[in-house]
Design a protein around this motif. Structure first.
Motif, PDB file in Angstrom:
ATOM      1  N   GLY A  87       1.933  12.058  15.946  1.00  0.00           N
ATOM      2  CA  GLY A  87       0.741  11.441  15.388  1.00  0.00           C
ATOM      3  C   GLY A  87       0.671  11.641  13.897  1.00  0.00           C
ATOM      4  N   GLY A  88      -0.390  11.113  13.321  1.00  0.00           N
ATOM      5  CA  GLY A  88      -0.595  11.284  11.891  1.00  0.00           C
ATOM      6  C   GLY A  88      -1.954  10.750  11.494  1.00  0.00           C
ATOM      7  N   VAL A  89      -2.479  11.293  10.403  1.00  0.00           N
ATOM      8  CA  VAL A  89      -3.793  10.914   9.912  1.00  0.00           C
ATOM      9  C   VAL A  89      -3.625  10.213   8.572  1.00  0.00           C
ATOM     10  N   LEU A  90      -4.198   9.002   8.463  1.00  0.00           N
ATOM     11  CA  LEU A  90      -4.078   8.202   7.250  1.00  0.00           C
ATOM     12  C   LEU A  90      -5.309   8.353   6.369  1.00  0.00           C
ATOM     13  N   GLY A  91      -5.089   8.418   5.061  1.00  0.00           N
ATOM     14  CA  GLY A  91      -6.166   8.344   4.101  1.00  0.00           C
ATOM     15  C   GLY A  91      -6.370   6.916   3.638  1.00  0.00           C
ATOM     16  N   GLU A  92      -7.225   6.736   2.645  1.00  0.00           N
ATOM     17  CA  GLU A  92      -7.504   5.406   2.125  1.00  0.00           C
ATOM     18  C   GLU A  92      -6.267   4.847   1.408  1.00  0.00           C
ATOM     19  N   PRO A  93      -5.959   3.575   1.627  1.00  0.00           N
ATOM     20  CA  PRO A  93      -4.767   2.993   0.990  1.00  0.00           C
ATOM     21  C   PRO A  93      -4.926   2.868  -0.519  1.00  0.00           C
TER      22      PRO A  93
ATOM     23  N   VAL B 236      -4.459  17.231   1.938  1.00  0.00           N
ATOM     24  CA  VAL B 236      -3.327  16.954   1.051  1.00  0.00           C
ATOM     25  C   VAL B 236      -3.809  16.052  -0.078  1.00  0.00           C
ATOM     26  N   ARG B 237      -3.492  16.450  -1.309  1.00  0.00           N
ATOM     27  CA  ARG B 237      -3.860  15.686  -2.502  1.00  0.00           C
ATOM     28  C   ARG B 237      -2.593  15.259  -3.241  1.00  0.00           C
ATOM     29  N   TYR B 238      -2.662  14.094  -3.909  1.00  0.00           N
ATOM     30  CA  TYR B 238      -1.517  13.512  -4.602  1.00  0.00           C
ATOM     31  C   TYR B 238      -1.881  13.376  -6.081  1.00  0.00           C
ATOM     32  N   GLU B 239      -1.637  14.448  -6.831  1.00  0.00           N
ATOM     33  CA  GLU B 239      -2.050  14.507  -8.231  1.00  0.00           C
ATOM     34  C   GLU B 239      -1.030  13.783  -9.113  1.00  0.00           C
ATOM     35  N   GLY B 240      -1.526  12.820  -9.902  1.00  0.00           N
ATOM     36  CA  GLY B 240      -0.655  12.084 -10.800  1.00  0.00           C
ATOM     37  C   GLY B 240      -0.090  10.816 -10.214  1.00  0.00           C
ATOM     38  N   LEU B 241      -0.462  10.472  -8.992  1.00  0.00           N
ATOM     39  CA  LEU B 241       0.051   9.238  -8.393  1.00  0.00           C
ATOM     40  C   LEU B 241      -0.523   8.019  -9.099  1.00  0.00           C
ATOM     41  N   VAL B 242      -1.834   8.039  -9.363  1.00  0.00           N
ATOM     42  CA  VAL B 242      -2.496   6.935 -10.058  1.00  0.00           C
ATOM     43  C   VAL B 242      -3.443   7.513 -11.103  1.00  0.00           C
ATOM     44  N   PRO B 243      -3.739   6.780 -12.174  1.00  0.00           N
ATOM     45  CA  PRO B 243      -4.637   7.285 -13.213  1.00  0.00           C
ATOM     46  C   PRO B 243      -6.078   7.413 -12.708  1.00  0.00           C
ATOM     47  N   ASP B 244      -6.773   8.446 -13.184  1.00  0.00           N
ATOM     48  CA  ASP B 244      -8.213   8.608 -12.958  1.00  0.00           C
ATOM     49  C   ASP B 244      -8.595   8.682 -11.486  1.00  0.00           C
ATOM     50  N   GLN B 245      -7.691   9.128 -10.657  1.00  0.00           N
ATOM     51  CA  GLN B 245      -7.974   9.213  -9.224  1.00  0.00           C
ATOM     52  C   GLN B 245      -6.985  10.182  -8.596  1.00  0.00           C
ATOM     53  N   VAL B 246      -7.453  10.952  -7.621  1.00  0.00           N
ATOM     54  CA  VAL B 246      -6.553  11.826  -6.864  1.00  0.00           C
ATOM     55  C   VAL B 246      -6.675  11.450  -5.388  1.00  0.00           C
ATOM     56  N   PRO B 247      -5.812  10.586  -4.895  1.00  0.00           N
ATOM     57  CA  PRO B 247      -5.867  10.234  -3.471  1.00  0.00           C
ATOM     58  C   PRO B 247      -5.674  11.474  -2.611  1.00  0.00           C
ATOM     59  N   GLU B 248      -6.350  11.498  -1.472  1.00  0.00           N
ATOM     60  CA  GLU B 248      -6.220  12.651  -0.582  1.00  0.00           C
ATOM     61  C   GLU B 248      -6.465  12.231   0.854  1.00  0.00           C
ATOM     62  N   VAL B 249      -6.111  13.116   1.757  1.00  0.00           N
ATOM     63  CA  VAL B 249      -6.347  12.910   3.178  1.00  0.00           C
ATOM     64  C   VAL B 249      -6.546  14.278   3.814  1.00  0.00           C
ATOM     65  N   GLU B 250      -7.375  14.319   4.849  1.00  0.00           N
ATOM     66  CA  GLU B 250      -7.686  15.594   5.515  1.00  0.00           C
ATOM     67  C   GLU B 250      -7.599  15.422   7.017  1.00  0.00           C
ATOM     68  N   VAL B 251      -7.155  16.473   7.689  1.00  0.00           N
ATOM     69  CA  VAL B 251      -7.191  16.509   9.134  1.00  0.00           C
ATOM     70  C   VAL B 251      -7.965  17.756   9.559  1.00  0.00           C
ATOM     71  N   ARG B 252      -8.839  17.585  10.550  1.00  0.00           N
ATOM     72  CA  ARG B 252      -9.615  18.693  11.114  1.00  0.00           C
ATOM     73  C   ARG B 252      -9.250  18.832  12.598  1.00  0.00           C
ATOM     74  N   PHE B 253      -9.169  20.087  13.057  1.00  0.00           N
ATOM     75  CA  PHE B 253      -8.784  20.345  14.433  1.00  0.00           C
ATOM     76  C   PHE B 253      -9.956  20.917  15.222  1.00  0.00           C
ATOM     77  N   GLU B 254      -9.949  20.641  16.508  1.00  0.00           N
ATOM     78  CA  GLU B 254     -10.977  21.189  17.400  1.00  0.00           C
ATOM     79  C   GLU B 254     -10.328  21.688  18.682  1.00  0.00           C
TER      80      GLU B 254
ATOM     81  N   TRP C  73       0.830  -1.202   0.000  1.00  0.00           N
ATOM     82  CA  TRP C  73       0.000   0.000   0.000  1.00  0.00           C
ATOM     83  C   TRP C  73       0.862   1.249   0.000  1.00  0.00           C
ATOM     84  N   VAL C  74       0.380   2.259  -0.708  1.00  0.00           N
ATOM     85  CA  VAL C  74       0.810   3.637  -0.518  1.00  0.00           C
ATOM     86  C   VAL C  74      -0.358   4.360   0.144  1.00  0.00           C
ATOM     87  N   LEU C  75      -0.083   5.119   1.195  1.00  0.00           N
ATOM     88  CA  LEU C  75      -1.156   5.731   1.970  1.00  0.00           C
ATOM     89  C   LEU C  75      -0.981   7.241   2.067  1.00  0.00           C
TER      90      LEU C  75
END
Length: 235
Positions: free
Chosen positions: A130-136, A217-235, A98-100
């Motif tokens: 710490g760290g926040v993971l997106g979908e693999p 954070v978005r990863y443009e060009g990592l895979v075709p037809d998809q832009v993997p991303e991950v978000e963190v929200r603070f409170e 996986w790349v995450l």
């Protein structure tokens, strides 16, 4: 550095009691500019523990650290312990599954971060908090090229672009961070097991948590037809 690694081991052993067991490693100081700033001639590595990895759907306390910072990062998951014998990108890709997408939450910890150097950064476990993971994203052989050629974009909660960075910002190629880590762990007498997460380093500068309520954070060009991303929200 020997003293710094000793301090790191003691601190991680204490953290293990309250944060959970070891689940992987993080690589820091992964650009020449950052290495020069901190008087280093190579990256540094710290441990990741189970309680440091958070799902993206849950908000994070804004005061998660003494000096909390955000960085656009990327992680991979080890599939085969044979990664310890990897000597090129193809062999790394064959040993990960996986790349995450990963936003690392860093704690610089000290009163004056300008006083940090490679040894003190190592001693504080490379600031791992710490760290926040997106979908693999399943690994493909094409990632030997796309990981370096992609564009990593970090945005604020309103979609304002805060920075755009090439995949090559990490040591010329993100997989080079894995190859460096393999050599570093071998020198320490450590190994990698299947399932371990490897945080490969920051693509750009760190951002103060108090500047925004959320980061994406978005990863443009990592895979075709998809832009993997991950978000963190603070409170």
């Amino acid at each position: 550095m020997a003293d710094a690694l000793c301090i790191q081991r003691v601190m991680v052993a204490e953290l293990d009691v309250v944060v959970g067991p070891h689940v992987g490693w993080k690589v820091g100081l992964t650009s020449e500019t950052v290495q020069e700033r901190f008087g280093a001639d190579a990256p540094v590595a710290g441990a990741l523990l189970a309680g440091m990895i958070w799902p993206s759907e849950l908000p994070v306390a804004r005061d998660f650290g003494a000096r909390p910072m955000v960085e656009a990062d990327l992680a991979v998951r080890v599939a085969d312990p044979a990664i310890m014998q990897a000597s090129d990108h193809a062999e790394v890709l064959a040993a990960i599954d996986w790349v995450l997408p990963f936003i690392e939450l860093v704690d610089l910890m000290v009163a004056d971060p300008a006083t940090l150097d490679a040894w003190s950064i190592t001693a504080i476990n490379v600031g791992a908090r710490g760290g926040v993971l997106g979908e693999p994203v399943p690994v493909t052989q094409e990632m030997g090229e796309t990981l370096a050629a992609m564009t990593v974009v970090i945005e604020s909660e309103g979609g304002e672009v805060l920075g755009e960075y090439p995949g090559s910002a990490i040591l010329g190629h993100p997989l080079d961070a894995v190859l460096w880590l393999v050599d570093e762990l071998a020198a320490r007498g450590e190994t990698l097991d299947a399932g371990e997460l490897l945080s490969l380093g920051s693509f750009g500068p760190l951002f103060a948590v108090d500047e925004h309520d959320a980061f994406r954070v978005r990863y443009e060009g990592l895979v075709p037809d998809q832009v993997p991303e991950v978000e963190v929200r603070f409170e």
